[in-house]
Design a protein around this motif. Structure first.
Motif, PDB file in Angstrom:
ATOM      1  N   ARG A   1      11.900  10.009  11.802  1.00 17.13           N
ATOM      2  CA  ARG A   1      13.074   9.590  12.135  1.00 17.13           C
ATOM      3  C   ARG A   1      13.239   8.645  13.290  1.00 17.13           C
ATOM      4  N   GLU A   2      12.136   8.793  14.160  1.00 18.07           N
ATOM      5  CA  GLU A   2      12.184   7.697  15.650  1.00 18.07           C
ATOM      6  C   GLU A   2      11.743   6.570  14.806  1.00 18.07           C
ATOM      7  N   LEU A   3      10.819   6.350  14.023  1.00 16.92           N
ATOM      8  CA  LEU A   3      10.345   5.480  13.488  1.00 16.92           C
ATOM      9  C   LEU A   3      11.496   4.353  12.628  1.00 16.92           C
TER      10      LEU A   3
ATOM     11  N   ARG B   1       5.270  -4.023  10.331  1.00 14.35           N
ATOM     12  CA  ARG B   1       3.834  -3.985  10.086  1.00 14.35           C
ATOM     13  C   ARG B   1       3.006  -3.597  11.467  1.00 14.35           C
ATOM     14  N   SER B   2       3.470  -3.609  12.653  1.00 20.70           N
ATOM     15  CA  SER B   2       3.168  -3.103  13.745  1.00 20.70           C
ATOM     16  C   SER B   2       3.145  -1.675  13.792  1.00 20.70           C
ATOM     17  N   LEU B   3       4.409  -1.370  13.282  1.00 18.88           N
ATOM     18  CA  LEU B   3       4.716   0.328  13.287  1.00 18.88           C
ATOM     19  C   LEU B   3       3.653   0.932  12.315  1.00 18.88           C
ATOM     20  N   ALA B   4       3.308   0.256  11.136  1.00 17.50           N
ATOM     21  CA  ALA B   4       2.434   0.793  10.242  1.00 17.50           C
ATOM     22  C   ALA B   4       1.083   0.744  10.811  1.00 17.50           C
ATOM     23  N   ILE B   5       0.407  -0.094  11.350  1.00 22.06           N
ATOM     24  CA  ILE B   5      -0.922  -0.310  12.113  1.00 22.06           C
ATOM     25  C   ILE B   5      -0.994   0.945  13.018  1.00 22.06           C
ATOM     26  N   ALA B   6       0.161   1.042  13.713  1.00 18.06           N
ATOM     27  CA  ALA B   6       0.128   2.172  15.047  1.00 18.06           C
ATOM     28  C   ALA B   6       0.254   3.506  14.283  1.00 18.06           C
ATOM     29  N   ASN B   7       0.975   3.683  13.140  1.00 17.44           N
ATOM     30  CA  ASN B   7       1.298   5.116  12.798  1.00 17.44           C
ATOM     31  C   ASN B   7       1.045   5.769  11.413  1.00 17.44           C
TER      32      ASN B   7
ATOM     33  N   ALA C   1      -2.870   0.961   6.015  1.00 16.91           N
ATOM     34  CA  ALA C   1      -2.222   0.857   7.377  1.00 16.91           C
ATOM     35  C   ALA C   1      -2.647  -0.238   8.393  1.00 16.91           C
ATOM     36  N   LEU C   2      -3.951  -0.368   8.359  1.00 15.93           N
ATOM     37  CA  LEU C   2      -4.498  -1.508   9.190  1.00 15.93           C
ATOM     38  C   LEU C   2      -4.308  -3.000   8.505  1.00 15.93           C
ATOM     39  N   LYS C   3      -3.526  -2.967   7.545  1.00 16.34           N
ATOM     40  CA  LYS C   3      -3.039  -4.259   6.949  1.00 16.34           C
ATOM     41  C   LYS C   3      -1.533  -4.269   7.169  1.00 16.34           C
ATOM     42  N   GLY C   4      -1.013  -3.628   8.104  1.00 17.13           N
ATOM     43  CA  GLY C   4       0.222  -3.740   8.321  1.00 17.13           C
ATOM     44  C   GLY C   4       1.234  -2.808   7.302  1.00 17.13           C
ATOM     45  N   GLY C   5       0.295  -2.104   6.432  1.00 18.40           N
ATOM     46  CA  GLY C   5       1.131  -1.346   5.577  1.00 18.40           C
ATOM     47  C   GLY C   5       1.428  -1.978   4.154  1.00 18.40           C
ATOM     48  N   ASP C   6       0.781  -3.241   4.129  1.00 20.70           N
ATOM     49  CA  ASP C   6       1.283  -4.238   2.872  1.00 20.70           C
ATOM     50  C   ASP C   6       0.672  -3.480   1.632  1.00 20.70           C
TER      51      ASP C   6
END
Length: 431
Positions: free
Chosen positions: A206-208, A219-225, A231-236
């Motif tokens: 919910r916070e995300l 993409r930054s949130l994907a890498i971090a979470n 994930a390390l490709k920004g969730g693409d």
């Protein structure tokens, strides 16, 4: 200095180096040591440091905001642990990637960026990325993909009843489905997770979602979470047919306009957030079919890759000099399913063969005999004897329905399998 402090320091240095594109030779080389024990294997500090450098390079190149270092380091280490578990399975299964296959993969990657292979490798070298490590990482990625395909696909069963139900559905009768370019964040939950763990993950997703609604970079949130494979490709996730998405994603994506993010979606694997970047529509109903035959020879303990390829080159020379393809296939091919038919694999269906096979098949002139080429099964030579344009026949519709249903189950089954092998493994973090 403990290792965590050392890594954070190294990250700052790496970021500065990337910013000025300093050569790798200007860096000090620290003593290597173990950062994680994974069953009988280990992850070394040099692997972690090199992977972090590569991620910084990719983030800098794409203009993506770099997440905090204390978030990125554990995320990268967890990815290396999962990779090690999969590589161990690949080694036990005897999966190997030849230098020729690897070079072809690098060429395709470079071409997708509008570069030659030499230019792309030089660019990586100038940004402090060790070329030997880069090649080994790409080789490992290819092995991991084969491991995933092998282990995950055998967990997926598509019944005739499922295919029939799909073909009778409104969706199954509409073969022209739009393509979507998606970003994906997944927060995983193991099966039978306690209530407090579920509540914590619900709160986090919910916070995300609220951060994304307020304009945070997906993409930054994907890498971090995210715990997803990308994930390390920004969730693409790249471009996908909507019919190839998991069923629970389809309704959510249909409601999105480009640039929007879905509300959190619950599945057996955890909670998901999707971002729709672009949508484009329609696939053609007419396909090109090929009637092909091939000869397959596999490397083994007493026959190397080079000897196997040379053997096929000799067979190809005999065919070009007038020898009968059918007889040579019966005598030499190690594809049990087709060898007795003289190597004949019949009329192709979309997605029936591995990509390397289909690429060569599409390029060949009629009756031309290909040069030897490598796939995951071994070395092939291939000949296309007939080619036609065909509307979707019942066989094609059946095959496509099965592929769509398999694609839908694959991503979620992959996440469940990865969670299982992680839970079963002995892992000791030594940061």
């Amino acid at each position: 200095m403990n290792f965590r402090s050392y890594v954070l320091s190294t990250l700052s240095i790496a970021a500065a180096l990337l910013a000025v594109a300093a050569p790798a030779s200007s860096e000090e080389v620290p003593l290597d040591h173990i950062v994680a024990i994974v069953n009988e294997d280990v992850v070394m500090s040099s692997e972690l440091e090199e992977r972090i450098k590569e991620i910084y390079f990719r983030l800098k190149e794409s203009g993506t905001e770099i997440p905090p270092q204390n978030v990125l380091v554990p995320q990268v280490l967890e990815r290396l642990i999962l990779e090690q578990l999969q590589l161990s399975r690949g080694q036990r299964a005897g999966i190997r990637i030849s230098d020729e296959e690897l070079n072809q993969s690098i060429e395709r990657l470079a071409k997708s960026r509008g570069l030659s292979m030499e230019d792309m490798l030089e660019e990586a070298r100038q940004n402090g990325i060790d070329l030997g490590r880069l090649r080994e990482q790409l080789r490992n990625e290819m092995i991991i993909k084969r491991v995933q395909d092998g282990f995950v696909n055998q967990r997926i069963n598509i019944s005739e009843q499922e295919i029939d139900n799909f073909l009778k559905s409104e969706e199954g009768q509409q073969w022209s489905s739009p393509d979507v370019n998606l970003g994906h964040i997944i927060l995983t939950l193991p099966a039978g997770a306690p209530r407090d763990q579920v509540a914590a993950v619900e709160q986090k997703v919910r916070e995300l979602y609220e951060q994304l609604q307020a304009g945070a970079d997906f993409r930054s949130l994907a890498i971090a979470n995210s715990s997803g494979q990308n994930a390390l490709k920004g969730g693409d996730l790249g471009w996908r047919k909507t019919t190839q998405l998991p069923s629970i994603f389809i309704t959510a994506v249909d409601k999105l306009s480009p640039g929007e993010v879905s509300v959190p979606i619950r599945s057996d694997a955890g909670y998901h957030l999707l971002k729709l970047y672009e949508r484009r529509g329609g696939g053609e109903k007419i396909v090109v079919q090929h009637h092909a035959r091939h000869i397959l020879i596999k490397p083994n303990e007493i026959r190397t890759e080079e000897e196997t390829k040379a053997m096929l080159e000799g067979i190809r020379a005999d065919i070009l000099n007038g020898a009968d393809f059918t007889e040579l296939a019966r005598e030499n091919s190690e594809d049990i399913a087709s060898s007795m038919a003289g190597g004949d694999v019949g009329w192709s269906l979309p997605g029936q063969f591995v990509p390397e096979f289909e690429t060569v098949m599409h390029k060949l002139e009629l009756n031309e005999v290909s040069e030897p080429f490598r796939s995951q099964f071994g070395w092939h030579i291939l000949q296309v004897t007939e080619r036609r344009q065909q509307d979707f026949s019942e066989d094609i519709r059946h095959q496509q329905a099965e592929n769509i249903l398999r694609h839908r189950k694959y991503e979620e089954e992959l996440q469940l399998w990865l969670q299982e092998i992680r839970d079963e493994a002995f892992v000791e973090i030594k940061l």
